[in-house]
Design an enzyme around this catalytic site. Structure first.
Site, PDB file in Angstrom:
ATOM      1  N   ASP A  24     -92.190 -88.731 -88.025  1.00 29.22           N
ATOM      2  CA  ASP A  24     -92.685 -88.256 -89.327  1.00 29.22           C
ATOM      3  C   ASP A  24     -93.694 -89.214 -89.964  1.00 29.22           C
ATOM      4  O   ASP A  24     -93.753 -89.323 -91.186  1.00 29.22           O
ATOM      5  CB  ASP A  24     -91.523 -88.029 -90.310  1.00 29.22           C
ATOM      6  N   LYS A  83     -98.468 -88.311 -87.918  1.00 29.22           N
ATOM      7  CA  LYS A  83     -99.307 -88.463 -86.720  1.00 29.22           C
ATOM      8  C   LYS A  83    -100.304 -87.329 -86.601  1.00 29.22           C
ATOM      9  O   LYS A  83    -101.464 -87.546 -86.290  1.00 29.22           O
ATOM     10  CB  LYS A  83     -98.452 -88.404 -85.437  1.00 29.22           C
ATOM     11  N   GLY A 122     -92.184 -81.672 -85.552  1.00 29.48           N
ATOM     12  CA  GLY A 122     -92.781 -80.760 -86.525  1.00 29.48           C
ATOM     13  C   GLY A 122     -94.026 -81.429 -87.060  1.00 29.48           C
ATOM     14  O   GLY A 122     -93.933 -82.407 -87.793  1.00 29.48           O
ATOM     15  N   HIS A 123     -95.176 -80.984 -86.616  1.00 22.75           N
ATOM     16  CA  HIS A 123     -96.424 -81.621 -87.026  1.00 22.75           C
ATOM     17  C   HIS A 123     -97.143 -80.728 -88.032  1.00 22.75           C
ATOM     18  O   HIS A 123     -97.479 -79.592 -87.725  1.00 22.75           O
ATOM     19  CB  HIS A 123     -97.320 -81.861 -85.805  1.00 22.75           C
ATOM     20  N   GLN A 135     -92.107 -87.610 -82.272  1.00 24.77           N
ATOM     21  CA  GLN A 135     -91.071 -88.546 -82.730  1.00 24.77           C
ATOM     22  C   GLN A 135     -91.692 -89.951 -82.900  1.00 24.77           C
ATOM     23  O   GLN A 135     -92.865 -90.045 -83.205  1.00 24.77           O
ATOM     24  CB  GLN A 135     -89.861 -88.569 -81.796  1.00 24.77           C
TER      25      GLN A 135
HETATM   26  P1  IMP Z   1     -82.982 -84.574 -81.342  1.00 25.78           P
HETATM   27  O1  IMP Z   1     -84.333 -85.029 -80.911  1.00 25.78           O
HETATM   28  O2  IMP Z   1     -82.997 -83.210 -81.979  1.00 25.78           O
HETATM   29  O3  IMP Z   1     -81.961 -84.697 -80.261  1.00 25.78           O
HETATM   30  O4  IMP Z   1     -82.477 -85.554 -82.517  1.00 25.78           O
HETATM   31  C1  IMP Z   1     -82.172 -86.932 -82.275  1.00 25.78           C
HETATM   32  C2  IMP Z   1     -82.644 -87.804 -83.432  1.00 25.78           C
HETATM   33  O5  IMP Z   1     -84.056 -87.806 -83.494  1.00 25.78           O
HETATM   34  C3  IMP Z   1     -82.171 -87.328 -84.812  1.00 25.78           C
HETATM   35  O6  IMP Z   1     -81.981 -88.458 -85.636  1.00 25.78           O
HETATM   36  C4  IMP Z   1     -83.362 -86.518 -85.327  1.00 25.78           C
HETATM   37  O7  IMP Z   1     -83.400 -86.457 -86.735  1.00 25.78           O
HETATM   38  C5  IMP Z   1     -84.498 -87.361 -84.767  1.00 25.78           C
HETATM   39  N1  IMP Z   1     -85.743 -86.596 -84.570  1.00 25.78           N
HETATM   40  C6  IMP Z   1     -86.032 -85.754 -83.573  1.00 25.78           C
HETATM   41  N2  IMP Z   1     -87.270 -85.265 -83.697  1.00 25.78           N
HETATM   42  C7  IMP Z   1     -87.789 -85.836 -84.791  1.00 25.78           C
HETATM   43  C8  IMP Z   1     -89.064 -85.761 -85.427  1.00 25.78           C
HETATM   44  O8  IMP Z   1     -89.994 -85.075 -84.987  1.00 25.78           O
HETATM   45  N3  IMP Z   1     -89.211 -86.507 -86.555  1.00 25.78           N
HETATM   46  C9  IMP Z   1     -88.221 -87.306 -87.036  1.00 25.78           C
HETATM   47  N4  IMP Z   1     -87.031 -87.420 -86.475  1.00 25.78           N
HETATM   48  C10 IMP Z   1     -86.806 -86.692 -85.361  1.00 25.78           C
END
Ligand code: IMP
Length: 418
Positions: free
Chosen positions: A13, A16, A40-41, A218
């Site tokens: 977040d 990017k 989520g971009h 991420q």
């Molecule tokens: P997962 O990727 O859904 O398995 O989540 C694992 C961890 O990564 C959790 O803490 C999510 O909130 C975090 N996470 C996954 N994708 C994002 C992102 O795009 N932005 C921020 N945090 C993310």
């Protein structure tokens, strides 16, 4: 020609997509190499908001080719919806979007497993996005995963799905199997025209001198190995993951640009040494609209953590930094930056690797004066208030990496090079 990687360097977040979009006008290719629809971009162009989950955000530029690499996991249904929404907004990308046939698939089963795992782990849950990302990567590693290219081979696909359920000890009724196959068939009708290996496309692009931009999803502190394990995502998010996820070796990169917010945020569980609560956290959350673009969850807020930021910079071998959301700090009297951790009577300048230890460190801060003025209309470093310049200088000095880009608002235009 140039090959540049744009990577989130904290917990995701970092805005990017905005920087990718800003630098993307000269990119011939924009490439995703890891993650899935957990990303989520958000991009705002001329007041219109676009949210991307799997499609590279470079799709907004009419000539840019967008590639989705083998290291990405795809939820076919959600990708088809994203494609349709983008088509409905008037974009034409029939010949510009390519998805590697080696990309893994996220099935409804994986979303169910993701939810179940979180319930099972109740006291130590990760706080995932619930998109099934972890279970999908786990199945690929266990060699029972389904890949996009499998959709071209119905009999093989049918067998693989049956084996996948057997692997998980689940009974699959024949009507359920039919439902899964019908749904995948429908998605394949849309996705097949985009599906082909991308490795040779990138190879030829490099030889022809094209500009290639790699879009991270991420952030480094969510990297499966180098992040705050186990509170991480299930892909590797660092610069070296580019070779693995796209077939284009990270050795060919000319530049790695790391994106940091001017403060820190995190969604989901896990250590967050500089986390703050109360009025200041709420002010930053509201001013920065700090709610997840995938799940809508309020993000946790903290001061800029130069210990973790420098760690991230080392791991990614950053050549430059972009600082985003600087405007959000306007109106805060005193700004703090964490420059060290106190742990068991010692000062640490590198973060401990164990989450229990990272949870227990006491951040040591330097304090800097803030600025009152609204800076969202500023378009050059020189025009920033002196205290804002000092704040940027402090980040640059602590990380020993030059700040190259600053963003002061949501719109594409609210960005400038330093
Ligand atoms: P997962 O990727 O859904 O398995 O989540 C694992 C961890 O990564 C959790 O803490 C999510 O909130 C975090 N996470 C996954 N994708 C994002 C992102 O795009 N932005 C921020 N945090 C993310």
């Amino acid at each position: 020609m140039s090959t540049i990687a744009i990577l989130g360097c904290m917990w995701g977040d970092e805005a990017k997509a905005k920087i990718i979009d800003y630098l993307g006008d000269s990119a011939d290719y924009v490439v995703r190499f890891q993650g899935g629809s957990n990303a989520g971009h958000t991009i705002v162009v001329d007041g219109r908001k676009y949210v991307f989950h799997t499609v590279p955000s470079g799709i907004l530029y009419p000539k840019t080719k967008c590639l989705i690499g083998a290291g990405v996991v795809i939820d076919p249904k959600s990708l088809v919806e994203e494609i349709k929404e983008l088509e409905d907004s008037g974009l034409d990308f029939a010949k510009r979007l390519v998805i590697d046939d080696r990309a893994g698939l996220v099935l409804p089963l994986h979303q169910e497993l993701d939810r179940n795992n979180e319930e099972l782990l109740a006291s130590a849950k990760i706080g995932t996005t619930g998109r099934g990302i972890g279970p999908a990567y786990a199945d690929l590693t266990s060699r029972v995963g389904i890949r996009l290219g499998d959709l071209a081979h119905p009999a093989y696909l049918r067998q693989r799905i049956k084996e996948l359920y057997r692997f998980h000890g689940l009974h699959l009724a024949s009507n359920e199997l039919k439902e899964i196959l019908d749904s995948l068939k429908a998605s394949w009708q849309v996705l097949k025209k985009y599906c082909m290996p991308i490795e040779h496309i990138l190879h030829e692009a490099r030889l022809s001198g094209a500009n290639i931009l790699f879009e991270g999803a991420q952030g480094t502190l969510l990297d499966r190995i180098w992040g705050s394990y186990p509170y991480v995502t299930s892909s590797c998010t660092i610069a070296d993951a580019i070779g693995i996820g796209s077939g284009f070796s990270a050795r060919y990169l000319d530049e790695v640009l790391g994106i940091f917010k001017s403060y820190a945020t995190r969604v989901g569980e896990g250590p967050f040494p500089t986390e703050i609560h109360g009025d200041l956290a709420e002010q930053i959350r509201q001013q920065g609209n700090e709610f997840g673009s995938t799940t809508g969850r309020p993000r946790r807020i903290g001061y800029f953590d130069a210990v973790l930021a420098a760690y991230s910079s080392r791991i990614n071998a950053l050549d430059g930094i972009a600082v985003t959301l600087l405007d959000v700090l306007s109106g805060i009297e005193e700004l703090k930056i964490c420059v060290g951790y106190e742990y068991k009577g010692k000062t640490l300048i590198s973060p401990p690797s164990h989450p229990l230890e990272l949870n227990k460190v006491t951040p040591q801060y330097i304090s800097l004066p803030g600025w009152e003025d609204d800076i969202s209309a500023i378009r050059s470093f020189a025009a920033l208030p002196p205290t804002a310049k000092k704040y940027i200088d402090a980040i640059q000095d602590l990380l020993e990496v030059p700040v190259k880009v600053i963003s002061v608002g949501k719109d594409r235009s609210q960005t400038f090079k330093v």
